[in-house]
Design a protein around this motif. Sequence first.
Motif: not given
Length: 192
Positions: A112-117, A128-139
Motif C-alpha cells: 500500500x502506498x506510499x500515499x500522501x494527503x 493515509x494513516x487510517x488506510x495504512x492502519x486498516x491494512x495492518x489489521x486494526x479493527x
Amino acid sequence: MSYQLSAVVADADLLREQTADLDHAVLAALRQDFALLPVTPQLVEEITGTPPDFATVDPTAEHPFHLLFPPSFTELLRGWSGLGPVAYLEAEFRGGAGRQAAVVWLGGEVGFGPVFDDVLDGPRVDWPINAALHRLGVEPGRWIDPFAEVGLHLERNTAGWLAHGRRGLSADYWDDLAERWEEEESRPRPAT
C-alpha cells in the motif's frame, strides 16, 4: 497545537523481536497489540550506518515523506514485513493544517502506498494513516477512526512517544487517568 509523527507501526511482538538488539529502538504500546517505533535520527543511523537525510522542501504526492529513506532502511522494513505487515507513518499538523503520508509493506513487498494527503477532505477511512492502519489489521472500535482506535492521538511528537515507551505506558493510560478523575469529581463533597 501541533502534531508530528515519524514512526514504524506493526504488531507489538514483531517489533519487539526485530528491535531487541537495537540500542536506539524504543517501543511505545498501542491498542490492539500494536506498537509504535519512533523513527529518530539515532535509530536511522544505527540501522543504516549513516545519518538520516531529510527533504529540503515540503513533502508532496511525488515525494511523500520528510525522511528520505536510505535503501538499507527500506530493506529492513521490507524484511520485517515477511513476518507481518509493517507501516511507516508520517504526519505533521499546525493550527489545523497539515499532512499525512503512509506506506505499508506486506510479505516483503510494498502492499500500500506510499500515499500522501495534505487536504484531508475525503472520508476519514481513506486518509493515509487510517488506510495504512486498516491494512495492518486494526479493527473498528469505539473510537472515531483507526488513528484514534490504536491511540496515535495520545502523544503529540516523537519526544512524547519516546517518553511513552520508556515509561512503559499502555495506550489506555490516559483513558484510565480520565476515568479516575471523573470518578473523583462525581463523588459527593462533604458540606462545609
